[in-house]
Design an enzyme around this catalytic site. Structure first.
Site, PDB file in Angstrom:
ATOM      1  CG  ASP A  51       0.143  -4.815   7.074  1.00 23.72           C
ATOM      2  OD1 ASP A  51       0.369  -4.649   8.191  1.00 23.72           O
ATOM      3  OD2 ASP A  51      -0.640  -3.824   6.443  1.00 23.72           O
ATOM      4  CG  ASN A  52      -4.248  -5.804   6.661  1.00 26.47           C
ATOM      5  OD1 ASN A  52      -4.527  -6.700   7.558  1.00 26.47           O
ATOM      6  ND2 ASN A  52      -4.309  -4.366   6.855  1.00 26.47           N
ATOM      7  CD  GLU A 112      -1.453  -8.001  10.204  1.00 27.17           C
ATOM      8  OE1 GLU A 112      -1.742  -7.254  11.211  1.00 27.17           O
ATOM      9  OE2 GLU A 112      -1.555  -7.728   9.237  1.00 27.17           O
ATOM     10  CD  GLN A 146      -0.919  -0.355   3.806  1.00 30.07           C
ATOM     11  OE1 GLN A 146      -2.038  -0.880   3.677  1.00 30.07           O
ATOM     12  NE2 GLN A 146      -0.673   0.169   4.880  1.00 30.07           N
TER      13      GLN A 146
END
Lengths: 670, 670
Positions: free
Chosen positions: A388-389, A417, A317
């Protein structure tokens, strides 16, 4: 008579059936997982019509090898067969099962039954000779000679029946002949199944998470990678082998969040490390305030000397200031008003974060660039990534990216995660993630813990999902930790480190028992490091660092704790007492852990150990040695009394020693 | 930036995942089973990355239809979705699941969330208009017009936000638009799954087995097909709808067995009907001593008039005198001494039976001939076959033969008589057998019965294995029946007929409570009809015929008993009392059966009904009406007392009537 039909199966004489192999994930769509040096036990239902004996072989090979290797499979009862092989090379291995009707074994079994019933044997001995001749015709020169000699004895009418039946029982010759069963009558299971073999750290790892910018020696200073390096001995002393750093990339300035996630910030606020990208660079750059690539290399090298690997955060992101936003606007969703869509989960908004638009036309170029980020850091020496995510990016991206990375670097480990719905988490594990975060932080009662961990240990889930248990993260300060005091921290540490072969803590918040939440009923830390610098008094006398050191030492000394395979729960008559054991397959190393889940009161009760599962004889004494307190208990039988005062120690971690015969023998174990 | 890699998946923008569909047998290798008019409920895990809504459709079609039909699927929670369709045509149906990320639904959900939080909506309304326009571009003329009108309202800045949000909530327009989701972004589950649809009798049937040669009116006479026909009213009166006859073909003379399976016989001994074939013919002939093909046709027609179908025995084996032995010696195994291999399971021998050698070179011709036997009798009007020992013939033969028969005659029913290991029995069911014999005859205790029947009701087994419960067969006179007296026969009948939607008895041995075994500890009948003629005093006053009539009447009147889907066991505090219920899906018809498994003593105890499963309100009275005794009980709550004296009646079959409010209301149900 009717003519044979055109719709006949290819070979109607293939009588054997192979069903329900394991491990087998989604009908073979995904590989199972193992680590280097483990044995993969493969099972299947194997049977044929009628009463004949069947034989079964396990075929296996590393993906890069041309030829199959074989291991025998043996019957377990109820038509289930099992075989196994050691996985001694990283990467993907293939395996399948081959089976056939074993005419030779059937013949010999029948021959002996006839002999036992006193029936004539001459015709049957001739039939055996024919079968052996047929095998000889398929054998190489040397074997064929031995088999023909054997067939001649079986068929020799001048010998006594007794002598010929004795010859029929020659085990070595029978085995030799069985190796030449007609290959046209063998069935091979389809599709090929696969197992992804990773290195040991994918299975057994102890993680420590730390924000480098809070690593400065002096309060008020901004920590750097060099400060982080200075903390390595502290981390190594506690016994961790993975140091996970939140993103170390340049942080965006636009829409930067202030302390406690305030929507505004001032010049001194460092911003969230997950708002990646600024004029100083993006995902392949290092925040200049943290240091240089050379500093990072130095940190990596020094960590390696101390037995610690760095885990890098991968968060796909961007901040609004990320170079990608300017260079590749086509990778972001443009709203109807011309602005770029920031992250939101209405009504929540995250204006400091731009998600990629994976539905864009240029998705192929986007994927290629994202893969290049991971590959860049692999080039810098990183071998562990905490993603992450991952559940907010396409599943297909992860499967492709992980496979692509592993094709060149099979030693790379990925931790997912994803705190989301169970089936989404399990899907990510199937796609290739080595380890996964779990719901552990929110499982507090005995029923919750035993139920959840048992679910994770149930095949096929246990064949592809490797839990990594975290009592806290920068996003999760559970109610139990907020209000349970020091006993709660100790209990959760013992649970994480002995229930999970892989576990991690977010420190120094954990060892310093940081427990104040930002909002009542919330799980965010007050003054979270996500949005501001912190200074941690690591040397505080009440720190749990020494206790953590002891726990990690126990993990290193006990192979039972280095795998989740041997986990088993045991009954107690007090709901506040959770009891479980872990043991190695050879039962050489067995630990029983009992945790008082009530951080406020002493709890006592009777333990009801499953002695058979522990390999213990109910008639003999055994020693339970508490590796935390040093206390030794001499127990016999399943029922044993325990009392745990959280103010003293909320847990026993008991090493079980077998074969204690008398109280006198007991001394030898001291 | 890196160039896109060559190994990218075909369309990385397919974000939705479809996993773990049900029914799905061996990864789709075999079809599930249903009967005409039933609903097939299909489930799957359906989800995507991120937070967007997903949509899912069930696609289905009869194998012969070109186009898919669609049924919506709805979420059940935890990412599980369900849809269903009625199977209204015999044969194979195909089905699969289609799913996609539902942009429209996600958009509207987010719009309402923003509205609730008081956020600006203009940009979001424009986005909605764009999404609707995209759907309009894929729609037909009429729908496109309606959608464009809708998009115009959503985008119309001259209207108030409130009016536009109200327009966004138009349910009919949303549904219309959702029908035009981008087909390129839909995923379809692979492989296609199948369900084999049979007629109702495959699911619900009441079988009666009878030896025609023992059907003569007078003792000492050899019964014929005409005598058998004379017994049809007796069978019809008892309420059976399938009459199964052991083989009616000519019986071999060589090695013929005498009474009680004596190895020798004299001229008057009829021999075993399973020793098929003599100079009078083989599997396509009728034993001249039983009658002619015309007699058989007459029997078939008369049975049909009485609502009874004939089930023909298919036993693929030969007597030494079978024409095949002479005409096709290549179909039999020649031993080393030149003789043909007779059947044996060493040390047991069956010299009156020659098995086929399915491993022979001419197996294709053999299969074709065996199929022609079944086809011949179908040509004569037979539609049900009871297959003898299918587990001693190749699995592939049955799959091929049954599929071949069904392609032309999908109404044909096959019952597998395989008393062997469970996985072999289950495999035969997967291959296409409509019904299967079970271990029921040997399951006597509560734990055995509840455990076994529960196993059979567990998916995926329940999706392909239809049990047919027989308390006795000519081969099985269980110890329970040998020593339990009349109560044992009644109890086993009630169990078979109420636990199983399909059941059968071997009569008149059953209704006349024949219970003497040939050997102590054995299960063969003394003076078995398999080897000699018998004469049965059907009119004996203690015959169970009237009780059987009542039981079959209850089965006809209660749809709950005509399916195995609704079976559920209930607790009792006495191991000798087995309690279970069956109910229709709409809960209109619910029966609770309680059986005293102890044939010697009265047993009483407390029943603990699962009221939720029965759809009963614990606060309200309900009536339990015993359909056997006529007694009515007014019960409330789960705990109710029962006492069953086997000398009077070893079972209750209770019809449950709901909504009894007061004792006065109770009268209305009398």
């Amino acid at each position: 008579m009717n003519a044979p039909a055109a719709d006949l199966p290819l070979d109607g004489r293939l009588r054997v059936v192979i069903e329900n192999p394991s491990p087998c994930i989604d009908a073979g769509r995904f590989p199972a997982k193992r680590t280097l040096g483990e044995q993969l036990l493969v099972q299947a239902d194997v049977f044929a019509d009628g009463h004949d004996a069947v034989a079964s072989l396990l075929l296996y090979r590393h993906e890069s090898a041309a030829d199959w290797q074989c291991a025998p499979m043996s019957p377990l009862g109820n038509d289930r067969w099992q075989g196994g092989f050691l996985v001694q090379r990283l990467g993907r291995w293939l395996y399948t099962i081959e089976a056939w009707v074993d005419e030779l074994l059937s013949w010999r079994r029948q021959l002996l039954a006839r002999q036992g019933a006193g029936q004539p044997l001459a015709v049957e001995l001739l039939r055996g000779a024919q079968l052996v001749e047929a095998c000889a015709a398929r054998a190489g020169h040397e074997a064929a000679g031995r088999l023909r000699d054997w067939a001649r004895v079986l068929a020799d009418a001048s010998l006594g029946a007794e002598q010929r039946v004795a010859a029929a029982q020659e085990q070595a010759l029978l085995q030799l002949a069985r190796g030449y069963a007609d290959p046209a009558l063998r069935r091979r299971f389809e599709p090929l199944l696969a197992v992804q073999v990773e290195r040991e750290r994918a299975r057994y790892s102890s993680w420590y998470e730390m924000f480098p910018r809070s690593a400065a020696a002096a309060a008020g200073q901004r920590g750097t990678l060099a400060d982080c390096e200075a903390q390595l001995p502290y981390v190594a002393r506690m016994g961790f082998d993975v140091l996970y750093l939140p993103p170390i990339h340049p942080i965006g300035r636009s829409e930067r969040r202030g302390p406690n996630n305030r929507p505004s910030s001032d010049a001194a606020d460092p911003g969230s490390p997950w708002a990646i990208g600024s004029s100083a660079g993006g995902h392949k750059s290092i925040d200049p305030q943290l240091g240089t690539l050379a500093d990072f290399q130095h940190l990596l090298a020094r960590a390696g000397e101390l037995g610690i690997e760095l885990a890098m955060d991968i968060a796909f992101q961007c901040s609004p200031d990320h170079p990608y936003v300017r260079e590749h606007p086509e990778w972001f969703l443009k709203r109807a008003d011309g602005s770029i869509q920031y992250a939101e989960n209405p009504p929540k908004k995250y204006p400091d974060i731009y998600p990629f638009d994976f539905g864009c036309e240029a998705w192929r170029e986007l994927w290629a660039e994202l893969a290049s980020i991971v590959e860049y850091w692999i080039g810098q020496g990183v071998r562990i990534f905490r993603v992450d995510n991952p559940h907010t990016k396409p599943f297909a991206l992860w499967e492709w990216l992980i496979a692509r990375v592993r094709a060149r670097a099979p030693e790379v480990i990925f931790l997912a995660e994803a705190f989301t719905r169970p089936k989404v988490m399990y899907r990510l594990a199937k796609l290739g993630f080595s380890q996964s975060y779990t719901y552990f932080a929110w499982r507090n009662t005995r029923a919750e813990l035993a139920g959840y961990l048992s679910e994770l240990r149930t095949p096929p889930l246990s064949d592809f999902f490797r839990p990594n248990l975290w009592p806290n993260t920068p996003d999760i300060l559970s109610e139990y930790l907020q209000f349970g005091g020091r006993p709660a921290f100790i209990a959760r540490l013992v649970l994480a480190a002995t229930l999970g072969a892989s576990y991690g803590i977010y420190g120094p918040a954990f060892e310093l028992m940081e427990h104040e939440a930002r909002d009542p009923g919330g799980e965010e830390y007050r003054d979270s490091e996500k949005y501001q610098l912190r200074h941690w008094p690591r040397e505080r006398p009440d720190s749990l660092a020494d206790f953590i050191t002891r726990i990690n030492q126990i993990r290193r000394e006990h192979p039972a704790l280095q795998s989740d395979a041997g986990l088993r729960f045991h009954a107690t008559d007090n709901d506040a007492l959770l009891a479980y054991s872990k043991g190695t397959a050879d039962a050489d190393d067995t630990l029983v852990t009992i945790v008082n889940l009530d951080p406020h009161h002493e709890q006592s009760g009777w333990l009801q150990l499953d002695l058979a599962a522990l390999g213990l004889d109910s008639a003999r004494l055994f020693q339970a040695h508490d590796l935390l307190s040093g206390a030794r208990f001499l127990w016999q039988g399943p029922r044993n009394y325990v009392a745990l005062d959280p103010a003293v120690a909320p847990a026993h971690v008991l090493r079980i020693r077998r074969h204690v015969r008398t109280e006198r023998d007991f001394d030898y174990f001291l």
